[in-house]
Structures are given as C-alpha cells and as structure tokens.
Design an enzyme around this catalytic site. Structure first.
Site, PDB file in Angstrom:
ATOM      1  N   HIS A  19      42.714  58.651 117.317  1.00  0.00           N
ATOM      2  CA  HIS A  19      43.809  58.743 118.281  1.00  0.00           C
ATOM      3  C   HIS A  19      43.978  57.425 119.041  1.00  0.00           C
ATOM      4  CE1 HIS A  19      44.364  63.276 118.345  1.00  0.00           C
ATOM      5  NE2 HIS A  19      43.316  63.103 117.569  1.00  0.00           N
ATOM      6  N   ASP A 122      48.396  60.797 124.981  1.00  0.00           N
ATOM      7  CA  ASP A 122      48.103  61.580 123.789  1.00  0.00           C
ATOM      8  C   ASP A 122      48.461  63.048 123.970  1.00  0.00           C
ATOM      9  OD1 ASP A 122      46.077  63.227 121.958  1.00  0.00           O
ATOM     10  OD2 ASP A 122      46.214  61.209 121.125  1.00  0.00           O
TER      11      ASP A 122
END
Length: 466
Positions: A19, A122
């Site tokens: 990520h 995120d």
C-alpha cells in the site's frame, strides 16, 4: 525540509509495503510537477520510506507515534512485521487510534503559510474522511487494487449473491458488470464471504471504511485505463460524488530518475550478475509470494521439488524463517537457481532479459510490474483479492496461466510438486505459455505508453492536478 511550493498535497499511506510503495511513487510524480507532498506515517515506517526517497525538497515526512495495543506485539508498525496475519485485525483497529494525532497534524498544516489542498489516504484509513470534512479539506481515497477487483468486491458486498449459492463453484452473476470469466464464491475475498456475520470484526471494519470510501471526493487507482476501461463505469457507479483516476503504473513515473540505495546495491548486483550469466533469454522463472501470505513448510518443500523437476532456472524469494532446503534437493539445485531470503529489487529481476515467467501470489503491484516488464504470470493467489487478480490476468487479459488448471480441483490443500512442475514447464516453454508471453509483452507496451507524455495515465494525472 520541504520547499514552499504553491500547491501542497498530504498523503497518508496504510502501513503495509504493497500500500505504501505505490503512494510513494505517486508522491514522486507530484514532486516532479513541483507540488509539495507531506507524507504522514509512523517512526518505523518513516525510516523505510526515507530510504525510498531521494533528496527532493518537495517531499517531506510528518511522524505520528504508532499506538500500542495489548493484542499486538511491541514494535509492529507495518503488516510485514506481524508474526502472522492473525494479528491483522488488531493492527487495523490500532490505526484508528491515530485519529486525534492526524487531526492535530492536519490542523497545523492548514494554519501554515502553505496549507494542503487535499488529503490522499488509503482505503483502510477511512476514518480520515470525517476529519477532512470537518476541516474543509477534500479527501481522495487510494486503492491498491485493480478496477475490476474493486468493482466485483463492491458489488458482491452490496448484493451478496454468494449467499444464494449452494456450492463455492456455483456461478455468480453481478448486476451491470460484464466479466471476462465465470465468477464463483471461491474467487471472493474472505471479508466479503463473511459480510453477513455482524460479529466478524474485519467485516465491521471493512463496512466502516467502505462507507467512507464511497463518500470521498475521488478515487486514485494504480491501473491503466486501456487495461480496465470496460469496468470503470461500473466501479464509479458506487461513488456518491467521486471519480476514478487511473494513474498507473505509478512506479514508472520514477523509473528514469530512480536513485539506487547503497544498502541494496551489493545484493541487487549479485542477483543481476547471476541472471547475466544465464545464456538463454526467458529461461529463468521468478518466484515470490509477497510479504503477507503465510506459506507452510510442507508447501515450500513441494515448490522446491517442483522447481527441481521442471528443469528451469529460478530466482526464488522465501519469506519463511523456519523452512530449510533438504540436503538432496539442495545438491540437485546447485547452480540452477537462487534462493533469497532478503529484500530484492523485484522490478529489476522482472525486467531482466533472462526472466521469462513469474510464479506469483498475484498481489496487484506484482501483477502490474510483471505486465509492464512483459513477463507472463503463473497465478497462485493466496489471500485477499488476489484470486480476482489471478482471474483477470489469466482469463481476462490472457497474460498468464492459472495454477488451478494443473491440480485436482477442490481436493488438494497443498499444491503438489507435479502440478507445480507441469505448470512451470507450460508457462516457460509450452504453447499456452508462449501465447501468454506474447500477450504480456503487448500489454507491457500499452502500460509503458500510458505514463509517457500524452499517454492516458499522464493525461489523467495532469487533469487531477488541475
């Protein structure tokens, strides 16, 4: 220290390698356009992030202490540091304790001479949305998944078609989404299959961040419009006011300006030298299952025997700290391949002329890197949305083969050495493998053009900046 550029963007990556790295690549892309980027992270992650950045004055870090929780081992600030994935849910809930420190940090930046115009955070950090809304800052959500995987996941979460099936192999139909393969329950992520269980902590968390996701200002996707264009409208339909911005492959923006880190130079050159010594192009298979999947020692034994029987050279990254190679297999494999237990430059390995295939867990970053290098994938999904990525690469894009085709369906808990051997041989030298290689090479050209001046991703990035 960051320069006082006119435009300032805040990024908040989730604390996992898959990520974080794409958002760092996006930060560099913004930096090249003279946009100031502040990356919010925790102390341990700041160290690794800094090692992936050059001396650009347009990118700086703001550190927030990682919250302590009794359910988590001390010092774990990244999912790669978790002893096993059973700690993943406590790790997710630990990040929610960063809400107040994040709010305070964002307030300070808004009161500065160069306030941020947006926050990119995120998907797993959905709790950043109400803070951003309160402070009047647009929040864009970053997804580390493909468009198709997200469209399937969101539709399955909303409509729960898997609840109507009697077998995991029954076909699933999703409204307004035409798929290039027959979807079944076994392809869906576990959190979707458990969505009906209100007592499941992961489902509760996904539900919360999912609501924040669809109410965000926009969605940044690390994908290429040409690869997934037909799925974008369906995906965007779930968002109240958002747009999907396909900007990938994000790592290509930095490719020409990449600065090698001295800590990895010797190790990287050792692998490169071994690959250079391989006479035939496309003769080596690269093997890696990512940083999060737990692969048993018994399964790793089967991989070793399968690679031995295949006859092909290999570079194999092993994460397990308990598995050791048996003496007889070690002797048989001597000179045939490398088994690496440290960090490797995956992109460098995939782009080498000797690499002709990738036995992969099908994490989306790995899929993109393999496609961009023109290397076909032998798909062996492990967790999360990886089965969907595997179906896309093998059945949708035609740039890989599925390992499932080579094993007895529904009977093996451990993939046999014979299945691995047969699949590797087909990928590396069979008719289907050659077709997948040609397709991967064609898609690689499309992906590389996308980030060049005037390409689809470059144009979309300019529109997002504007």
């Amino acid at each position: 220290m960051c320069s006082q550029s006119r435009t300032h963007v805040v990024m908040f990556p989730f604390m996992a390698q898959g990520h974080t790295l794409p958002l760092l690549d996006l930060a560099k892309a913004f930096s090249f356009k003279q946009i100031k980027v502040t990356i919010i992270t925790t102390p341990s992650n700041a160290t690794s992030i800094s090692s992936n950045l050059d001396c650009s004055s347009n990118i700086c870090l703001t550190e927030l202490p990682f919250p302590s929780m009794d359910e988590l081992p001390r010092g774990c600030e990244n999912t790669s540091q978790l002893p096993s994935m059973q700690y993943f849910v406590p790790f997710l809930f630990a990040t929610k304790k960063l809400q107040k420190p994040f709010e305070q940090a964002l307030k300070r930046m808004l009161e500065s001479d160069n306030p941020p115009i947006c926050v990119i955070s995120d998907f797993f950090l959905g709790w950043t949305l109400p803070i951003c809304e309160t402070l009047g800052v647009p929040r864009l959500v970053f997804h580390g998944m493909s468009v198709l995987s997200m469209a399937i996941s969101k539709s399955s979460w909303m409509h729960k078609p898997h609840l109507k099936t009697t077998s995991v192999f029954d076909p699933i139909d999703l409204p307004n989404l035409k798929l290039p393969f027959t979807l079944t329950s076994k392809d869906l992520p576990a959190e979707i299959l458990n969505a009906q269980n209100e007592d499941d902590p992961l489902s509760q968390y996904i539900s919360e961040v999912g609501e924040a996701d669809v109410n965000s200002w926009g969605v940044i996707v690390n994908s290429v419009e040409e690869l997934e264009n037909s799925y974008i409208p369906s995906f965007e339909s779930f968002y109240a006011r958002g747009k999907a911005w396909c900007l990938g492959p994000l790592f290509l923006y930095d490719k020409m300006k990449k600065v090698e880190r001295s800590i990895n130079q010797n190790h990287s050159s050792f692998i490169t030298q071994w690959l250079d010594d391989q006479v035939s192009p496309d003769s080596v298979i690269y093997v890696s299952f990512g940083t999060q999947a737990d692969v048993s020692d018994n399964q790793l034994d089967e991989v070793a025997f399968g690679l031995e029987q295949s006859g092909f050279g290999f570079v194999w990254v092993v994460r397990s700290r308990t598995w050791t190679l048996t003496t007889d297999v070690k002797e048989n494999l001597r000179g045939r391949g490398l088994i690496i237990r440290d960090w490797v430059d995956q992109r460098e390995i995939l782009s080498h002329r000797a690499t002709g295939g990738f036995l992969s867990h099908c994490g989306w970053n790995s899929v993109l890197e393999s496609i961009t290098a023109g290397v076909p994938i032998l798909a062996w999904p492990m967790i999360a949305e990886q089965p969907l990525n595997a179906r896309l690469i093998a059945d949708g894009l035609g740039a890989g083969l599925s390992l499932n085709k080579f094993q007895n369906q529904g009977t093996e808990t451990v993939v046999s050495r014979d299945a691995i051997c047969e699949a590797v041989r087909e990928l590396m030298g069979g008719e289907e493998g050659n077709k997948a290689r040609e397709r991967a090479q064609a898609l690689g050209r499309v992906a590389r053009r996308a980030v060049q001046i005037g390409g689809s991703s470059d144009s979309t990035l300019n529109k997002l900046v504007q």
